[in-house]
Structures are given as structure tokens and as C-alpha cells.
Design an enzyme around this catalytic site. Structure first.
Site, PDB file in Angstrom:
ATOM      1  N   PRO A   1      -0.599   0.295  10.957  1.00 16.25           N
ATOM      2  CA  PRO A   1      -1.617   0.791  10.023  1.00 16.25           C
ATOM      3  C   PRO A   1      -1.032   1.047   8.637  1.00 16.25           C
ATOM      4  CG  PRO A   1      -1.842   1.885  12.131  1.00 16.25           C
ATOM      5  CD  PRO A   1      -0.591   1.071  12.215  1.00 16.25           C
ATOM      6  N   CYS A   2      -1.796   0.632   7.606  1.00 17.47           N
ATOM      7  CA  CYS A   2      -1.256   0.669   6.248  1.00 17.47           C
ATOM      8  C   CYS A   2      -1.989   1.653   5.342  1.00 17.47           C
ATOM      9  CB  CYS A   2      -1.310  -0.728   5.635  1.00 17.47           C
ATOM     10  SG  CYS A   2      -2.982  -1.412   5.506  1.00 17.47           S
ATOM     11  N   LYS A   3      -2.905   2.454   5.876  1.00 15.20           N
ATOM     12  CA  LYS A   3      -3.734   3.311   5.024  1.00 15.20           C
ATOM     13  C   LYS A   3      -2.909   4.228   4.134  1.00 15.20           C
ATOM     14  CE  LYS A   3      -7.986   3.531   7.754  1.00 15.20           C
ATOM     15  NZ  LYS A   3      -8.901   4.410   8.527  1.00 15.20           N
TER      16      LYS A   3
END
Length: 477
Positions: free
Chosen positions: A105-107
Site C-alpha cells: 500500500p502506497c497511501k
């Protein structure tokens, strides 16, 4: 020659689909990549993965217990179990992958999330999945380590997540991997119709793979029109439930019509006194449409992409005011058969009422002179000055721009669940299959000779060189 790939944080399967499509020849042999499994914590993403790739998906939450608590703000349920290296190895049937592809996940690394919010305990727990995925991989398959480990993410991870990358590199080197990292545009290596800059780290098991991994060739990109022209217009019955336009305020439709193709909300600061709105032959002055946004507001808000150029990066944006998800569609200027797109006059008798309720198939629309209130929600076709229909992209069109097939088994692509926001989030998080295929084929060009203790030279650059805009002192090995 067949190689096996495991995909962590697999999402809906864009990376896996591209790997499965990869083909490479060496000494008369054809190299292919099989998907062992995709692993993701999202049940709907797992269902999408299996539907799109035909390969098994395993629903597993890769958080440690403390990471789970930090992210969710409470203890996990009684039936929740922390994934261990052994349970990961068991989940894939005790097999050992040749390639592990991870896109955590890159949020917390994205520019769409404010720096202060990214530093909160919740998003720091999400960031820690980058390391945890690599740790689980190395421990689970320690007896027969993968030949290649790929780590993909947003470019901003090199700054916001530098300490995490440093730890990941130290860990990989400890296990005997040569590590290279850098940046690429998925659109350029996959011949997509969108620019999508990404960070990629490649870890090469030096005992198994003595040769360099080379950069895939740059290809000619497509335009938005190249991809969308074969699709029916939005709300067509043949497009399925993901090919629907949202109901927006009339002011939003008017704003989009007034923005010139390729421009954004700043174009609304112009003087529109020379324009008028025409409905059934009656003219109305253009009301105030300026947004009042401050300088520095993100340039993707209300941006209208050109039909004849590549699009911005496809994200999980849901409305025109939070992403570049609108297009200047010229197709209403075509010449369809008589009756198609027919517009009835308000002051005349209608044609015969038929069984069609589709404006694309018959005269099922009316020139209504009643201009809607500015805050009234609906779907309106306002033809812009250059003759195009400025409208939001549908979810199906965003999937097409990401490189996903728009039909599977003869039916329109339909992701699991009924939430359009969730569909768009999963599509925006995906790795474009064509870019993934380009990466996979470079892997095959290295892995096939390595299996026979040989290696080859290439005219392509060694992957990965840093791009000029990053100017980070990254090393290639």
C-alpha cells in the site's frame, strides 16, 4: 521454461496478468511465468484477482498484531491470526517461487495524502507493510530463496519512505541479493494511454542470477482516444454496470464544458461574457462558475483530458473535483444512422414511442428549455465551444486506460461488490498489465540463461537508472 511467481499485496491482479502474458524465447525455448497465487487482505480484490487472472487468490492480512492495532485503533477479532513465515509458506502449498512481486500500500507515500496525516500512527503502520512483506518473503522461502524480488511503489517513497527503503535494502543484501532501484513510466514501457511514474526496486539473487537485469524498451504511447474509441458511449446497455456516468450538479457539467481540453479549474477564471448557454434555441447568460480556489490548488481538479493525448495517472478519484478523470469526447460529432441521438423538439409532436430507452439507439431525448438550477444533480450533455462533450470518465474507461480487458468471457468487466468508489480505488491501485508484462519479459531474458548457468549481454540499459527529475544517488549493481 516455466517460472513461478508469487504476488504479495496483489490487488485485482494487474501485475499477475501481465506476468502471465509475458513470453520470451532463448535457444528455441519459450519462457513463461505461472502465478502461484495472489495474496491480499481485501476479499473483493481477491475475487477480482481470480476472475481477471484465473489464478488462485489467498485472503491474508499481512499486518503484525501491533500494526493491526495501530492501523485500526483496536484489537483484532478473536479469529484473526498473525501471518508467520511458516503460514505463508503453507498457504502456497509448500512451493518456492522464482519471482516475488510486491506492491505494498502506497497511501502514506502518495502526494495525495498530507505530510502530517502520513506521519500518524495509522499510516505509519501501513507504511511498515513494505518491510513486513519482504521479511515474510525471505523467512518463508529461506531454504530456496527467489531468484528475483521486485518491490513496486509510488516515486515519493524515495523521500517519505527513505528510512524504510534503507532497511529493506540492508535486509536483502544480508540474504545475498544485489539491489538496484529507480524509476520508470509505466506508459512508456507498456505502450499505455496514461503517464504513470513508479518506483521499482529489483533484488537479484547473485547465486542464482549472475547477469544484469536490463531495462525494457521504451514504446510509443497511445492516446486516450486510441483506447476508448472502441467502447460504447457511457450508459450504453452493452457497457455493463461499470460504464455509467455519475449524477453531478448542473454547475459541474457547465464548468467542464467551459474548460478547454487539457486545462483545469484555473481555466474557469477567464471572462465568459462572450459565451451563452443555448437550450432548444433559447439563449441564457453564463452564470458565475469560478471556483474561488487559492493559488497552489492541485491541478488535477476539474481537469479535462484531451482525446488525442495520453491521460494523467489513473487514480482512485471518484469525482471531477478530486482527480483528472474527465475527457473531451468528440464522438457526438459522428454521423450515426438516422434516429440515433435524435432530439425531440419541446414544441412539436413526438415520434413513435418504441421499446428502446437508450439515447444511443433512437430518438429518446428531448430538447428541454428549462435550464436546471445550478445545484440540481443529474446527467446533462453540454456541447462545448469546440463541439466536444466534456464529461467524467466512467469506471470501465478508467479500467481500460489502466490496461485491463473491458470484457471477460464475452461479458463487460464487472468487479466484485457494488461500490463504485471501491471499484475505482482498486483500479487506481493496480499495476497496469502491459507495464507488468514488459517488466516480466526483461526478467525472463535474464532468468532463462541463468537457469543453464549462462548470461547474455543486451543493448538496453541496466535496470534501473535514476531519472533526471529525482536526482537521487541510486546505485546499480
Amino acid at each position: 521454461m516455466k517460472f513461478k511467481a508469487l504476488h504479495l499485496f496483489a490487488g485485482i491482479g494487474g501485475g499477475a496478468l501481465g506476468f502471465q502474458q509475458a513470453r520470451e524465447e532463448w535457444k528455441g525455448a519459450v519462457g513463461t511465468i505461472e502465478t502461484m497465487a495472489g495474496i491480499d487482505c481485501d476479499a473483493e480484490a481477491c475475487a477480482d484477482f481470480e476472475m481477471i487472472t484465473g489464478a488462485p487468490a489467498i485472503q491474508m492480512d499481512l499486518f503484525s498484531r501491533q500494526q493491526y492495532i495501530d492501523f485500526h485503533g483496536h484489537e483484532p477479532p478473536d479469529d484473526w491470526e498473525e501471518v508467520t513465515p511458516f503460514s505463508l509458506w503453507q498457504a502456497v502449498g509448500g512451493e518456492y517461487p522464482d519471482i516475488v512481486f510486491t506492491s505494498a500500500p502506497c497511501k502514506s507515500f502518495s502526494g495525495l495524502l498530507g505530510q502530517d496525516k502520513a506521519k500518524t500512527k495509522k499510516y505509519q503502520a501501513l507504511s511498515q507493510l513494505t518491510i513486513r512483506g519482504i521479511q515474510l518473503t525471505l523467512k518463508a522461502f529461506e531454504e530456496d530463496l527467489p531468484s528475483l524480488i521486485l518491490f513496486e511503489n509510488v516515486p515519493r517513497i524515495a523521500t517519505r519512505g527513505k528510512h524504510l527503503l534503507d532497511e529493506i535494502k540492508r535486509l536483502l543484501k544480508k540474504y545475498g541479493y544485489a539491489v538496484s532501484d529507480g524509476y520508470h513510466d509505466c506508459g512508456e514501457i507498456g505502450a499505455l494511454a496514461q503517464h504513470r511514474k513508479r518506483y521499482l526496486l529489483i533484488a537479484r539473487n547473485e547465486k542464482k542470477v549472475p547477469a544484469f537485469v536490463y531495462h525494457p524498451p521504451v514504446k510509443k504511447m497511445k492516446t486516450v482516444g486510441d483506447v476508448l474509441k472502441s467502447l460504447p458511449l457511457p450508459d450504453s446497455l452493452t457497457g455493463g454496470k461499470m460504464h455509467r456516468l455519475p449524477k453531478l450538479q448542473f454547475k459541474t457539467w457547465l464548468r467542464l464544458a467551459l474548460i478547454r481540453p487539457g486545462k483545469d479549474w484555473r481555466d474557469l477564471e477567464r471572462n465568459f461574457s462572450q459565451y451563452c448557454l443555448v437550450a432548444d434555441g433559447k439563449e441564457t447568460d453564463i452564470p458565475e462558475v469560478a471556483t474561488g480556489f487559492k493559488d497552489g490548488t492541485h491541478g488535477t481538479i476539474y481537469k479535462v483530458s484531451r482525446w488525442d493525448e495520453a491521460a494523467n495517472t489513473v487514480t482512485g478519484a471518484f469525482r471531477p473535483n478530486n482527480g483528472a478523470i474527465c475527457i473531451a469526447d468528440p464522438r457526438l460529432g459522428c454521423k450515426p444512422r438516422s434516429g440515433t441521438y435524435g432530439i425531440l423538439r419541446w414544441d412539436q409532436v413526438a415520434n413513435t414511442v418504441t421499446g428502446s430507452a437508450d439515447v444511443h439507439a433512437g430518438t429518446c431525448a428531448v430538447a428541454d428549455p428549462r435550464i436546471p438550477e445550478m445545484n440540481e444533480k443529474g446527467q446533462w450533455v453540454i456541447i462545448s465551444e469546440e463541439g466536444n462533450w466534456h464529461r467524467p470518465l466512467t469506471t470501465l474507461e478508467l479500467a481500460a486506460l489502466q490496461g485491463f480487458p473491458v470484457q471477460i468471457n464475452g461479458n463487460p468487466l464487472e468487479l466484485a461488490g457494488n461500490s463504485e468508489a471501491r471499484w475505482r480505488e482498486r483500479i487506481g491501485n493496480a499495476v497496469p498489465p502491459q507495464a507488468s508484462r514488459a517488466i516480466a519479459e526483461t526478467m525472463l531474458r535474464t532468468l532463462m540463461p541463468a537457469r543453464e548457468n549462462e548470461w547474455i549481454m543486451s543493448a538496453e540499459e541496466v535496470w534501473v537508472q535514476p531519472s533526471d527529475e529525482t536526482k537521487n544517488p541510486l546505485q546499480c549493481h
